[in-house]
Write a protein that holds these residues in place. Structure first.
Motif, PDB file in Angstrom:
ATOM      1  N   PHE B  15     -11.197 -35.919  53.857  1.00 16.07           N
ATOM      2  CA  PHE B  15     -12.302 -34.911  53.325  1.00 16.07           C
ATOM      3  C   PHE B  15     -11.985 -33.618  53.709  1.00 16.07           C
ATOM      4  N   THR B  17     -12.906 -30.378  55.261  1.00 12.41           N
ATOM      5  CA  THR B  17     -14.188 -29.897  56.068  1.00 12.41           C
ATOM      6  C   THR B  17     -13.752 -28.395  56.335  1.00 12.41           C
ATOM      7  N   CYS B  46     -13.716 -44.440  63.248  1.00 10.89           N
ATOM      8  CA  CYS B  46     -12.041 -44.985  62.973  1.00 10.89           C
ATOM      9  C   CYS B  46     -11.786 -45.071  61.571  1.00 10.89           C
ATOM     10  N   VAL B  50     -15.367 -45.705  55.614  1.00  5.66           N
ATOM     11  CA  VAL B  50     -14.369 -44.896  54.557  1.00  5.66           C
ATOM     12  C   VAL B  50     -13.494 -45.773  53.647  1.00  5.66           C
TER      13      VAL B  50
END
Ligand SMILES: Nc1ncnc2c1ncn2[C@@H]1O[C@H](COP(=O)(O)OP(=O)(O)O)[C@@H](O)[C@H]1O
Ligand SMILES: Nc1ncnc2c1ncn2[C@@H]1O[C@H](COP(=O)(O)OP(=O)(O)O)[C@@H](O)[C@H]1O
Ligand code: SF4
Ligand SMILES: [Mg+2]
Ligand SMILES: [Mg+2]
Lengths: 367, 343
Positions: B15, B17, B46, B50
């Motif tokens: 991702f 960010t 952890c 995802v």
């Protein structure tokens, strides 16, 4: 367990919430969140209150502190009748009774620094001011395992476990003798949970704190509690020293609850008491024994739906509410008169006996 | 040997960010066989969820699955499928059960209509037979009075009942794989027992495979034949469940097992893992568990440990596999020695 006069004495505590319906808010019924609960907590001991969500644990904890007004009953703390106290006296007593909440995210004011949160109680109760208060805040943070320099930071900068430590420091700041811990580790990962459980135990040892430890996780309870009270639909249905509760679970609901705890032991195929359906609504609790629609005691019969079982001493110090578990003061004649068909007999299903199974821990796999 | 039902190879999902690139899943590989219930455990953050979302290609921007990853399911690389075909997989072959059942239910339709809708779309059932199918599925997942319940809305049901409805919806399509991400975490323990028993019963009867994501090792012990331990975006240990509980190798796995309170163990002090999972934007070099580890030595700060083979089917991402003698000399982990506990 000590033989001192208990620190906290709770008798017949009841909290009904009105159910309001319609535009005029007419009261159409009552949620019997807590329905005649009695227990004691001695100085320095931990009483655990366990049961599934909605059974009235939090309401009990809050009613004891008068954070919600009880409907009836009495609460004595160090001999003071809490429900009779005026605002000034209540504040004086409250200093010694604190609470730590489950959700470390919503229970800390996001706009206050960690230092200000911990310091608030010191100021309200005029325990320290100025640099003495600063020093005390730093000391409290260290005591709960946080760096003193965190005092200037804000809650959002911290993890769940750290926030829970802040909540504990805030509770400790006013030097209480008793803390209601309302599911303090339920939202935490197992590794962090272990850190917080150990911290609570260390603080208890060092400061002689008493806890009312509310939890739905029985394995945590076994680690931290001296005695355990099991709640179901607003009632305490069993109440015993921790060893007795886990080795001889007597109320059929406790038996089912224990059997449902997953055993971290892949070699052992455990039996399980699978309860049918869900907990009934506390707005419309079953008659007689509130557990009777789901109960799997082999002697369960019509008497269970008719007779409210008294919480009675089945073995020394071990109380349970079940007319089918012997001994019972509710005679067989009385049960038969109420439609009973099966005489009482003492019964513990194998599935409820974790302890004996777990001793064979290193048993090889049976695949 | 038959090829695995699901084979994940060096899955990387990240991702972007504000704090940088979060490498949430960082080179995960594992296999799941037909009929198997595979557990995935690890602390929050952890990368378990995802991983699950990646399999279904439900990762949304700013997240993305990096090139070089492969997810083979029934012989097809899902990452190479057109979105249309992927929808077919989601609707027919892989079902997902989330922690919060309301995320999968539409609050304005009755649960019967929602299950029937799935039956119509995926099994091509007629309106009437779909409605009958919905009632049949509600009965199959153990909902009492299924005909009545079918006419109710999700909010009228308890959490445990809603989770059963979600499982019923998942089953209508008769999937080969159910991905269950913390399906019982929000439920009480007696309801958890009902739901897990239901899943086990369905896998026995229908042969469905399950990827069971949980943070509860007790749930793994009772339900999974094999288990994967994830830490900091990686698989750090994989083995049969029996072997893992008897001979955990990775210090993180040992830590998780030690920290778990067990009924029957009385009041003995719980072992803890000091510190917390590091941020996915800056995984430590060397071993990612090093700061929390009681055995770490200089090699752990330099070399990123590979997944060492310990024996058949047992792997661990820890240099102790090569230098087992170091286990004899535990020390205070860095995360604990740096002054204060940091949970
Ligand atoms: N403020 C309130 N108004 C109405 N009902 C409430 C309120 N607080 C709790 N209840 C109800 O009382 C019962 C017991 O709730 P609670 O004490 O929170 O249970 P527990 O902590 O065991 O999960 C539940 O049915 C709950 O919905
Ligand atoms: N939409 C997102 N944006 C940024 N980071 C994310 C997003 N979703 C997940 N992450 C990050 O990915 C990491 C792994 O998350 P997750 O898979 O949810 O962990 P788990 O399920 O094991 O608790 C976490 O550090 C999380 O913050
Ligand atoms: S590789 Fe080193 S630091 Fe990592 S877990 Fe093994 S011993 Fe600990
Ligand atoms: Mg509560
Ligand atoms: Mg997750």
């Amino acid at each position: 367990m000590t033989h001192d006069q208990p620190l906290l004495v709770v008798r017949d505590l009841t909290k009904y919430f009105p159910i309001k319906r319609g535009v005029f808010g007419n009261i159409s019924g009552q949620v019997r969140a807590v329905d005649g609960v009695s227990f004691d907590v001695a100085a320095g001991e931990t009483l655990a209150l366990v049961g599934e969500s909605g059974c009235g644990k939090s309401t009990t904890g809050r009613a004891v502190l008068r954070l919600v007004e009880p409907t009836s009953g009495s609460v004595y703390f160090e001999g003071d009748d809490l429900l009779a106290l005026g605002a000034g006296d209540l504040r004086r007593v409250r200093r010694k009774m604190q609470i730590v909440f489950q959700d470390p995210f919503s229970s800390l004011n996001p706009r206050m620094s960690i230092g200000a949160i911990v310091r608030e109680g010191l100021t309200i109760h005029r325990l320290a001011e100025g640099s003495a208060a600063d020093a005390r805040v730093r000391q409290l943070l260290e005591e709960v395992g946080l760096r003193p320099e965190y005092a200037t930071r804000y809650p959002h900068e911290f993890s769940g476990g750290q926030r829970q430590r802040v909540g504990i420091a805030r509770a400790l700041s006013v030097e209480p003798r008793f803390i209601v811990c309302d599911e303090p580790v339920s939202a935490l990962d197992v590794s962090v949970q272990a850190q917080v459980v150990n911290l609570l135990q260390d603080l208890q040892r060092d400061r002689g704190l008493a806890y009312l430890f509310i939890a739905h996780d029985l394995s945590v309870v076994e680690h931290i509690a001296d005695r355990v009270a099991v709640m179901y639909l607003g009632h305490i249905v069993e109440h015993a020293p921790v060893d007795a509760l886990f080795s001889t679970p007597t109320m059929p609901y406790t038996q089912a609850l224990l059997s449902a705890v997953p055993a971290p032991d892949p070699g052992v195929k455990r039996e399980r008491i699978l309860l049918a359906g869900d907990v009934p609504s506390p707005a419309n609790p079953p008659s007689g024994c509130v557990f009777h629609p789901r109960c799997q005691h082999p002697a369960r019969d019509a008497a269970c739906a008719a007779i409210v079982p008294p919480l009675e001493e089945k073995a020394p110090g071990h109380w349970a509410a079940c007319i089918k578990q012997t001994p019972t003061a509710v005679s067989w004649e009385a049960q038969r008169a109420a439609g009973g068909a099966s005489p009482p007999e003492f019964y513990i299903p194998r599935a409820a006996l974790h302890r004996s199974l777990d001793t064979s821990h290193s048993s090889p796999a049976s695949e | 040997m038959t090829p695995p039902l699901l084979e994940i190879e060096t899955l990387h999902t990240s991702f972007s960010t504000e704090a940088g690139i979060a490498r949430a899943v960082d080179g995960v590989s594992f296999q799941l066989h037909a009929g198997e219930t595979l557990g995935v455990v690890g602390e929050s953050g952890c990368g378990k969820s995802v991983t699950a979302l990646s399999i279904l290609r439900l990762v949304r921007p700013p997240g993305r699955i990096e090139a070089g990853s492969a997810i083979r399911f029934e012989g097809t690389n899902l990452l190479a499928l057109a979105e249309r075909d992927m929808q077919h997989v989601r609707g027919n072959r892989i079902a997902m059960v989330f922690q919060e059942p309301m995320t999968a239910l539409n609050p304005v339709f009755t649960v019967g209509d929602q299950i029937a809708e799935v039956a119509r779309i995926h099994a091509g059932a007629s309106r009437r037979s779909a409605a009958a199918k919905a009632v049949e599925m509600l009965a199959l997942v153990g909902i009492p009075d299924p005909a009545q319940r079918a006419t109710e809305y999700p909010h009228q049901l308890s959490g445990g009942m809603r989770q059963r409805v979600v499982i019923a919806m998942a089953l209508v399509m008769n999937p080969a794989l159910i991905i269950a991400d913390e399906p019982t975490t929000a439920l009480d323990v007696t309801i958890q027992a009902q739901i897990l028993e239901l899943l086990a019963d369905l896998t026995r009867r229908l042969g469905t495979s399950v990827l069971l994501i949980t943070h509860d090792l007790g749930v793994v012990a009772e339900n999974c034949s094999r288990v994967i331990v994830m830490y900091a975006g990686e698989v750090v240990e994989e083995s049969t469940t029996v072997e893992l509980f008897a001979h955990a190798h990775h210090p993180y796995t040992e830590g998780l097992l030690g920290a778990m309170p067990r009924v029957g163990r009385g009041a003995e002090r719980l072992a803890t893992i000091p510190g917390t999972v590091p941020a996915p934007t800056a995984w430590p070099v060397g071993c990612r568990f090093r700061e929390r580890c009681a055995f770490a030595w200089d090699r752990c700060a330099k070399d990123h440990p590979p997944l060492y083979q310990l024996g058949s089917g047992h792997q661990s991402r820890c240099h102790l596999a090569e230098e087992p003698n170091r286990r004899a000399h535990p020390h205070t982990p860095l995360a604990a020695a740096s002054g204060v506990a940091s949970a």
